[in-house]
Structure formats: structure tokens, C-alpha cells
Design an enzyme around this catalytic site. Structure first.
Site, PDB file in Angstrom:
ATOM      1  N   ASP A 250       1.033   1.176 -10.234  1.00 66.03           N
ATOM      2  CA  ASP A 250       2.041   2.281 -10.442  1.00 66.03           C
ATOM      3  C   ASP A 250       3.222   1.782 -11.348  1.00 66.03           C
ATOM      4  OD1 ASP A 250       3.172   4.951 -10.172  1.00 66.03           O
ATOM      5  OD2 ASP A 250       4.470   4.075  -8.450  1.00 66.03           O
ATOM      6  N   ASP A 449       3.473   2.547  -3.874  1.00 66.59           N
ATOM      7  CA  ASP A 449       4.420   2.590  -2.785  1.00 66.59           C
ATOM      8  C   ASP A 449       4.799   4.175  -2.402  1.00 66.59           C
ATOM      9  OD1 ASP A 449       5.860   3.360  -5.014  1.00 66.59           O
ATOM     10  OD2 ASP A 449       7.552   2.208  -4.634  1.00 66.59           O
ATOM     11  N   ASP A 453       0.765   7.869  -4.377  1.00 67.56           N
ATOM     12  CA  ASP A 453      -0.053   6.982  -4.571  1.00 67.56           C
ATOM     13  C   ASP A 453      -1.210   6.802  -3.500  1.00 67.56           C
ATOM     14  OD1 ASP A 453       1.285   5.844  -6.857  1.00 67.56           O
ATOM     15  OD2 ASP A 453       2.687   4.794  -5.631  1.00 67.56           O
TER      16      ASP A 453
END
Length: 555
Positions: A250, A449, A453
């Protein structure tokens, strides 16, 4: 009464042999016990980082109380050099926090009002006033300890096979030893010789080495990881890390610092303060880094009002709430456009200009019209490029999947050395990307995180959550990185692979030893005393081989 080490003597009574066998076995158990205790020290050290005392702030006075007496919502003081007694958020003061004992980070991190603290870390700077956000079993330290304990108590898939073999190993050895004794008695007619060979065969066989091969390596490997801020949550993780070919990362909070700041506001007939203020009132309901930036800006401007009513978040896209009688939406411009809200040409043109400059955008709508956009910039982590390079050296390809616009995603990807990247991805898009890669035969790890996600972390063959992330992201992951240093991703994979390699080495030794030693004992080449020494050494070898994992070095 001669003690026989090798072969057989017809005049031996074996009293000394019996004593030597017992002594060797006890010596082996002693060395094994000491090595196990040393392996568990990492977990003990993690627990010992917790503070014993706290300075509770009562009516402006600092009162010393046991750390366990703190309650959620209490305000306490952490003096320079003191240990943070529990998780909390800084209310007052500036300092630097040494988190090396918990996260493995060697460099103290600067903190100030609004920063979160983990219990067990050390205040390396000035006086801090902190509000407790979690106590007891709810703290980050307690959660990390539970994760390590669960991982150490678990069984790797290969251990289940070993358990099945061990279940028949002892009965099989008894049968072999008995059969060997009978054959030798039939050949020589000497009962003493036959019994000696049977005893040596029973003594030399070592089911202990088989039983220790996996749990000992797991104990040392997971303990070493805990000291470096790497929490391996399950034994199945080891096999997954061996096969990983692609890591998807990410952007926000993973490749970047996760501490973005508002740098500009553009409104279409609405003031900047109104746009920031209303956006902040609905963004209070989410923990996304961009939302925190908007709330921080509103707080700085002194325009933070009451939290909006009826807040509803759509992970990865935006949030909706009611301010007064107005429905306010804050999120990506694409999401608001898809919701059939009108977007003026001025806002659309400014959005293109800002995204081309690498700025992240939060669009704000009142009712059915987009009234403004907020430009936010996040800084790439200094360790990000090294982290991607480390993955490449392991033969693992890095791919970036971001919910931000493509222009921002491209800029960050180029900065850290990632060739393949995707922008404007919602949680379902990230999950689908992983599914497509898996269908092509890739073994995929996901690093993230946030709530957005979680689906991707669950879909991935290996989920890696940054420790500062949300609870749902951590709970759906296989490895938790307590530190925010992205280089720990490659370290966690290297450690897992090393642990798996050690387990396999232990098993090869355990099976190989028994396959060679038992026939030698059956042949009458070694006496019971040497058999006892060999058996003890076999177990100690597995323990010492596992202990090598303590020398593992992080980046």
C-alpha cells in the site's frame, strides 16, 4: 567389571555402563533445558519492558501508583528517562521516544501532542503528559506477547507429520531391539550379549531429536523476531514465505510516513475554513491518514466543531455524515463523481493540476454538489527505497497498489524504485489484483495497515500488517511489524525462511541419525554407554542448531 564403550566383553556386568548412560542422558537434558531457557529470554525481555510504576495526574499533582492501577482515560506523566507505563496519546509536551525494546528501532522517534505511545517504550527527552488509551490485556505490548506465545505454541504442518512418525517410532524401536536381541541369541547362544545389543539399540534411538526439531526452531525464531519488532503469528507462515514471489504494498502509511499534511484548499463559492471544518467533522469517524491530516488542520485553525451525526464510512472511498441539516461527504473525487454529484469545471481543472503535481486530494461535497478540494502531501519514508531493493535481492517483485490517484501513485512508485503500480484502487480492486496474480501462479504477500487493506491482507497468501495499523488489518495478517520501518518486510521473510531452513536441517539430522545409529547398535559395534552419549548428543545438536537463529541480523 569393565565398562564397555564399543562392542561386547563376556566378563562385563555393565554397572558402570548403566551409570554412564544415565549421566549422559541427564547431561543432555541439562544442556537442552539451558538452551530452551535462553531461547525464551526474548519473550521474557519483551514482558520485562513494561513499567512497574506510573505517575498519575490527580488535581494537578503527580501521584505514584502501580502501573497496573491505571485506567483507560487516566492522565499520567512520563518523566525524562522514564518508561511509558501503558498505551496512550500525548496531551502535552515534546520529546523523543526510544522504542528499541519493543519495535527494534534503534533511533528515537520525535513525538508531540496527538502522538500515540506504546507502553514499555522509553521517554528519551522531556516531560510528557499522556492520556491512557489502553490498559492491561488491551495494550499493544500485551497483544504482541500473546501473538508470540500463540506462534510458539503452534505446530507447523511438517510437525504434524513428525508427530505421526513419533507415535509409532518408540514401539517400532522396541520391536527392532527385541528382534535384534533374539537374532543375536539365536546366532551365538549368549543371552548377556543379546541383551546388551538390545539395550544399546533402545538407548541409541532418539525420538527426542524428532520431537525437538520443529518447536525448538520455532521458539528461537519467533523469539528473535519479537526482539526486532517482527511478530510471526502462525506456523503456516513459514511455508508461505518460502514460496512468495510478489509483494504488494500500500502507499499511504506503508511507503509513506503516514503523517500527511494539508498544503492547500480550493473552494467553489465556499470558504476554505468551511470546507476544512465540515470535512473534519465527518472525518472524525475514520482513522485514515488523510482524514487525520484534515482533522489536524481544522484543529490548528481552531474551527473544529462537534462531530457530525450519522457518520458512515465506505473503506477506500470516503465518509458521509450530517452537519446541521446538510449531508457532507468527504473522500475521493472519483467516488463523489460516481455518486452523481455535480463537479464544477473550476474544481475539475484544479484537481488535474494538483494531482499532476503529486498531491493527494480529499474532495468535499455539500448535498448534491462538490464544493471544494483539499490538497495533501505525504512524505516517502527514508527506508522505502532500501526496503524495495532488499525484496528484489530476495528474488521478490514489488507492486504498489494505492487508493490515491494514478499521478500520485506513479510519483511515489518511481521515487522508491517500483516499476509496476496501480492507482485509484478501492479495497475490492486490491483484492481482485491479488486474485489475478494468484491465478497466474504467483504467491502473493500483501503489506498494509488500514481497514481498506483488510480484504487484501486476508486474500493474500501472506499478509503483513504494519504495527501502527488498525485492529482489523492486524487481525487478518500473518506477520505483524511493530516498527514502521519497511525494511522489516524483507527481514521478516528472511527470518521466516531461515527458521524453516533450520527446522528442515533439524529433521534431516534427526532422521539421519536414527537411520545410521540404530543399525550400528544392532550390529553390536557400540555398547550402551556410547549409545547413551550418542543419544544425548543428538538432542543437544538439534537445540544448538536452532540456537543459531539468535544470531539473525536485521537490515
Amino acid at each position: 567389571m569393565d565398562m564397555v564403550l564399543f562392542g561386547y566383553s563376556p566378563h562385563s556386568l555393565y554397572f558402570e555402563s548403566a551409570a554412564v548412560v544415565t549421566a549422559f542422558v541427564l547431561l543432555g537434558r541439562l544442556l537442552e533445558s539451558r538452551s530452551k531457557r535462553a531461547a525464551k529470554m526474548s519473550l521474557t525481555a519483551l514482558l520485562n519492558t513494561a513499567a512497574k510504576q506510573a505517575f498519575l495526574l490527580v488535581d494537578g499533582r503527580e501521584v505514584s501508583v502501580p502501573a497496573g492501577a491505571l485506567q483507560k482515560g487516566d492522565t499520567f506523566v512520563v518523566l525524562a528517562g522514564g518508561i511509558v507505563p501503558t498505551d496512550g496519546r500525548i496531551v502535552e509536551g515534546q520529546s523523543a521516544i526510544d522504542a528499541s525494546a519493543v519495535t527494534g528501532e534503534s533511533v528515537p522517534v520525535a513525538v508531540g501532542p496527538g502522538s500515540t505511545l506504546i507502553g514499555g517504550t522509553i521517554n528519551a527527552g522531556g516531560r510528557l503528559v499522556v492520556e491512557a488509551t489502553a490498559v492491561g490485556a488491551g495494550t499493544e505490548l500485551a497483544r504482541l506477547t500473546r501473538m508470540v506465545e500463540e506462534a510458539q505454541a503452534g505446530k507447523a504442518p511438517v510437525q504434524k507429520l513428525v508427530d505421526r512418525i513419533s507415535a509409532v517410532f518408540v514401539p517400532l524401536v522396541i520391536v527392532i531391539a527385541t528382534a535384534g536381541g533374539i537374532v543375536w541369541f539365536a546366532l551365538l547362544g549368549d543371552a548377556t550379549h543379546a541383551v546388551s545389543i538390545a539395550v544399546a539399540t533402545l538407548v541409541v534411538a532418539c525420538p527426542c531429536a524428532l520431537g525437538l526439531a520443529t518447536p525448538m526452531a520455532l521458539l528461537v525464531g519467533t523469539g528473535r523476531g519479537a526482539r526486532s519488532g517482527i511478530i510471526i503469528r502462525g506456523t503456516d507462515v513459514l511455508e508461505s514465505t518460502r514460496r512468495v514471489t510478489t509483494v504488494i504494498v500500500d502507499k499511504t502509511g506503508t511507503l509513506t510516513t503516514g503523517h500527511p499534511a494539508v498544503v492547500d484548499v480550493f473552494g467553489d463559492g465556499v470558504s476554505a475554513d468551511t470546507i476544512i471544518g465540515n470535512a473534519a467533522r465527518v472525518e472524525m469517524g475514520t482513522d485514515h491518514p488523510l482524514a487525520r491530516a484534515v482533522v489536524a488542520e481544522a484543529t490548528t485553525r481552531g474551527i473544529m466543531g462537534e462531530v457530525a451525526r450519522g457518520i458512515a464510512a465506505e473503506p477506500g472511498r470516503g465518509v458521509t455524515g450530517t452537519v446541521g441539516t446538510t449531508v457532507v461527504r468527504a473522500g475521493s473525487l472519483e467516488w463523489l463523481s460516481e455518486s452523481s454529484l455535480s463537479v464544477s469545471t473550476a474544481i475539475a481543472d484544479m484537481a488535474v493540476e494538483w494531482t499532476s503535481a503529486g498531491r493527494s486530494l480529499v474532495a468535499v461535497a455539500h448535498g448534491d454538489r462538490v464544493v471544494g478540494i483539499i490538497a495533501i502531501i505525504d512524505v516517502v519514508k527514508p527506508s522505502a527505497r532500501d526496503a524495495i531493493s532488499a525484496l528484489s535481492k530476495l528474488g521478490i517483485r514489488a507492486v504498489m497498489a494505492s487508493g490515491d490517484n494514478r499521478a500520485v501513485a506513479e510519483m511515489v512508485a518511481r521515487d522508491v524504485g517500483i516499476d509496476e503500480f496501480y492507482g485509484a484502487m478501492n479495497p475490492a480492486d486490491k483484492r481482485d489484483l491479488i486474485t489475478r496474480l494468484q491465478q497466474r501462479g504467483e504467491v502473493v504477500a500483501m503489506v498494509g495497515d488500514g481497514i481498506n487493506d483488510a480484504a487484501a491482507l486476508a486474500q493474500a497468501d501472506l499478509g503483513i500488517a504494519m504495527g501502527h495499523g488498525t485492529d482489523v488489518a492486524i487481525e487478518t495478517s500473518d506477520i505483524v511489524l511493530v516498527t514502521t520501518d519497511l525494511r522489516r518486510v524483507a527481514d521478516s521473510i528472511r527470518l521466516s525462511r531461515s527458521t524453516l531452513g533450520t527446522i528442515r536441517g533439524n529433521l534431516v539430522w534427526a532422521f539421519g541419525y536414527n537411520a545410521i545409529a540404530i543399525p550400528i547398535a544392532l550390529a553390536g559395534i557400540m555398547g550402551p554407554a556410547v549409545a547413551g552419549l550418542a543419544m544425548a548428543f543428538s538432542s543437544v545438536f538439534v537445540v544448538l542448531n536452532s540456537a543459531r537463529l539468535r544470531a539473525f541480523r536485521t537490515s
